[in-house]
Enzyme design. Structure first.
Site, PDB file in Angstrom:
ATOM      1  N   TYR A   1      -6.054   3.103  -1.385  1.00  7.94           N
ATOM      2  CA  TYR A   1      -4.729   3.624  -1.062  1.00  7.94           C
ATOM      3  C   TYR A   1      -4.747   5.139  -1.234  1.00  7.94           C
ATOM      4  CZ  TYR A   1       0.332   4.507  -1.526  1.00  7.94           C
ATOM      5  OH  TYR A   1       1.621   4.989  -1.381  1.00  7.94           O
TER       6      TYR A   1
ATOM      7  N   ASP B   1     -10.671  11.018  -3.204  1.00  9.46           N
ATOM      8  CA  ASP B   1      -9.274  10.926  -3.603  1.00  9.46           C
ATOM      9  C   ASP B   1      -9.239  10.560  -5.081  1.00  9.46           C
ATOM     10  OD1 ASP B   1      -6.636  10.488  -4.077  1.00  9.46           O
ATOM     11  OD2 ASP B   1      -6.336   9.009  -2.484  1.00  9.46           O
TER      12      ASP B   1
ATOM     13  N   LYS C   1      -0.879  12.716 -10.128  1.00 10.67           N
ATOM     14  CA  LYS C   1      -0.674  11.944 -11.360  1.00 10.67           C
ATOM     15  C   LYS C   1      -0.927  12.767 -12.635  1.00 10.67           C
ATOM     16  CE  LYS C   1      -0.596   7.597  -9.061  1.00 10.67           C
ATOM     17  NZ  LYS C   1      -1.333   7.161  -7.887  1.00 10.67           N
TER      18      LYS C   1
HETATM   19  C1  LIG Z   1      -0.959   7.287  -6.392  1.00  9.46           C
HETATM   20  C2  LIG Z   1      -2.038   7.596  -5.422  1.00  9.46           C
HETATM   21  C3  LIG Z   1      -1.795   8.364  -4.273  1.00  9.46           C
HETATM   22  C4  LIG Z   1      -0.406   8.796  -3.862  1.00  9.46           C
HETATM   23  O1  LIG Z   1       0.167   9.658  -4.757  1.00  9.46           O
HETATM   24  P1  LIG Z   1       1.797   9.824  -4.732  1.00  9.46           P
HETATM   25  O2  LIG Z   1       2.043  10.898  -5.737  1.00  9.46           O
HETATM   26  O3  LIG Z   1       2.346   8.492  -5.091  1.00  9.46           O
HETATM   27  O4  LIG Z   1       2.150  10.235  -3.352  1.00  9.46           O
HETATM   28  C5  LIG Z   1      -2.864   8.717  -3.481  1.00  9.46           C
HETATM   29  N1  LIG Z   1      -4.111   8.315  -3.788  1.00  9.46           N
HETATM   30  C6  LIG Z   1      -4.385   7.564  -4.866  1.00  9.46           C
HETATM   31  C7  LIG Z   1      -5.786   7.189  -5.170  1.00  9.46           C
HETATM   32  C8  LIG Z   1      -3.354   7.169  -5.712  1.00  9.46           C
HETATM   33  O5  LIG Z   1      -3.628   6.392  -6.760  1.00  9.46           O
END
Ligand SMILES: *Cc1c(COP(=O)(O)O)cnc(C)c1O
Length: 435
Positions: free
Chosen positions: A148, A243, A271
């Protein structure tokens, strides 16, 4: 220990929310779609604990889905925010804190020579993909099933937990044209990567991957898989994007790339680097980052990007992490939790497997004993989600707040103690004894 199965205030507030906000929530993972029942409305957090709108206390293993690595309302973060807020909250002009947070990120994350701050992980991945396309002048991108990357149109295919829970692997509103340039490959499968590069190599702008996946439950990328990605992208002039929105500053201070010794071209973060406020970032090689406007021509902007509050919370969080280096201790604690939960499950002959890395883990309930390991979306998707839902509620009703889906990771903070972990294991074992 709190023990309640009835939360009248949560019920009232969620009924009201349902008339005001689509589905009653501002992000679908909060809706308890995968476990049923009414979401627990939270009124405050303190250290490793959450308190709900009815005053019940929980040990929190969600931690806002990852950011709160120091626990809730950590004194250093609270103090930084209080000090900052008095001087104004946003100027739309450069501020010193932006340099400070950028410096901390550049110093920590091996691939990052320059960094741009944004407001969410989604913005970070969206911008990194645009940058990779602008830099390479190519169209296609590769993503992996079960990974994701936020709700970016072109990445919202085969996107793990949230999409899986609601059975919309391709969201309505994402046009086939947008998704057409996205190639989906299975995670942890080096052969599929080499085959695809043999076919399309010089058309691929970027490969985006969660080096430690957290959005199909915790699934760790193998060195063979990640090494193959690095080799093939280098050969073809494709931009490799890690990511690390979830894994950054969590599986190691420098993220998965430091832990595994594999350096991508671009990295997306979020995060933890916001310390609980809305922040994202993308960064990488100077040569590529120079393409971002106004240094270069790839457009990306944000009214609130790098705002004083978000950067203050991020700086305070990263400074505590850098100065205390809690990663070995976090790893010991997650091992204690993993061993304890797995022992409890084994005692009742329930087939399960635990994956963990750094301070992330998932307990997967296997639907069949012949699945020996959870390594990708295919193996994760076969898990026994009904059993997970039962487990989730038994724990929630006894003061332990786990993620409300089989396909999300559990997180630990620096303020979770061995005593809390042992209490959690006891609660889990008692729950299973009644299954
Ligand atoms: C949470 C997450 C996102 C999206 O971040 P948001 O701040 O919710 O837009 C993208 N990539 C990964 C791996 C994530 O865990």
């Amino acid at each position: 220990m709190t023990n309640t199965s009835y939360r009248p205030n949560s019920k009232i507030l969620m009924e009201q929310a349902g008339t005001l906000i689509p589905g009653g929530v501002n992000s679908p993972a909060r809706a308890f779609g995968a476990v049923g029942g009414t979401p627990i409305v939270i009124s405050r957090g303190e250290g490793a604990y959450l308190f709900d709108a009815d005053g019940n206390r929980y040990i929190d293993y969600v931690l806002s889905w990852g950011p709160m690595i120091l626990g809730h309302s950590h004194p250093a973060v609270v103090e930084a925010l209080q000090k900052t807020v008095r001087d104004g909250t946003s100027f739309g002009a450069p501020t010193q804190n932006e340099n400070k947070l950028a410096e901390l990120v550049i110093e920590a994350v091996p691939s990052v020579e320059m960094v741009r701050l944004v407001n969410s992980g989604t913005e970070a991945t969206m911008s990194a993909i645009r940058l990779a396309r602008g830099y390479t002048e190519r169209r296609r991108i590769i993503k992996f099933s079960g990974n994701y990357h936020g709700h970016v149109d072109s990445l919202l295919v085969a996107a793990g937990s949230a999409a899986a829970t609601f059975s919309v692997p391709n969201s309505p509103g994402v046009t086939s044209g947008t998704a057409a340039d996205t190639l989906i490959l299975p995670y942890n499968n080096p052969q599929a990567v080499t085959d695809t590069f043999d076919c399309f190599g010089d058309e691929i702008a970027a490969v985006i991957v969660e080096p430690v996946a957290g959005n199909m439950g915790c699934v760790v990328g193998t060195l063979d898989f990640l090494g193959t990605l690095r080799r093939e992208t280098e050969k073809q002039g494709t931009v490799l994007i890690f990511d690390e929105v979830m894994s950054g500053f969590r599986v190691a201070y420098g993220g998965a790339q430091q832990r595994f010794g594999i350096t991508p071209d671009l990295t997306t973060l979020g995060k933890v680097i916001g310390g609980g406020l809305p922040v994202g970032a993308y960064g990488g090689k100077r040569e590529i980052m120079r393409y971002v406007l106004p240094a270069g021509k790839v457009f990306q902007a944000g009214t609130l990007s790098g705002n004083p509050l978000a950067t203050a919370a991020g700086i305070a969080t990263l400074e505590v992490l850098r100065n205390t280096n809690p990663y070995a201790q976090l790893e010991q604690k997650i091992q204690r939790l993993a061993d304890g939960l797995l022992n409890a499950v084994n005692k009742y002959n329930i087939p399960a497997v635990v994956n963990h890395c750094g301070s992330m883990m998932t307990l997967f309930f296997k639907s069949s004993p012949e699945i020996s390991a959870i390594i990708d979306w295919d193996t994760a998707a076969k898990c026994n989600t009904a059993l997970f839902a039962k487990y989730f509620w038994s724990l929630a009703n006894n003061g332990v707040y786990m993620p409300c889906s089989q396909f999300e990771a559990f997180f630990l903070s620096t303020v979770h103690t061995d005593v809390m972990i042992d209490e959690t294991i006891d609660v889990a074992e008692q729950a299973l004894s009644q299954f």
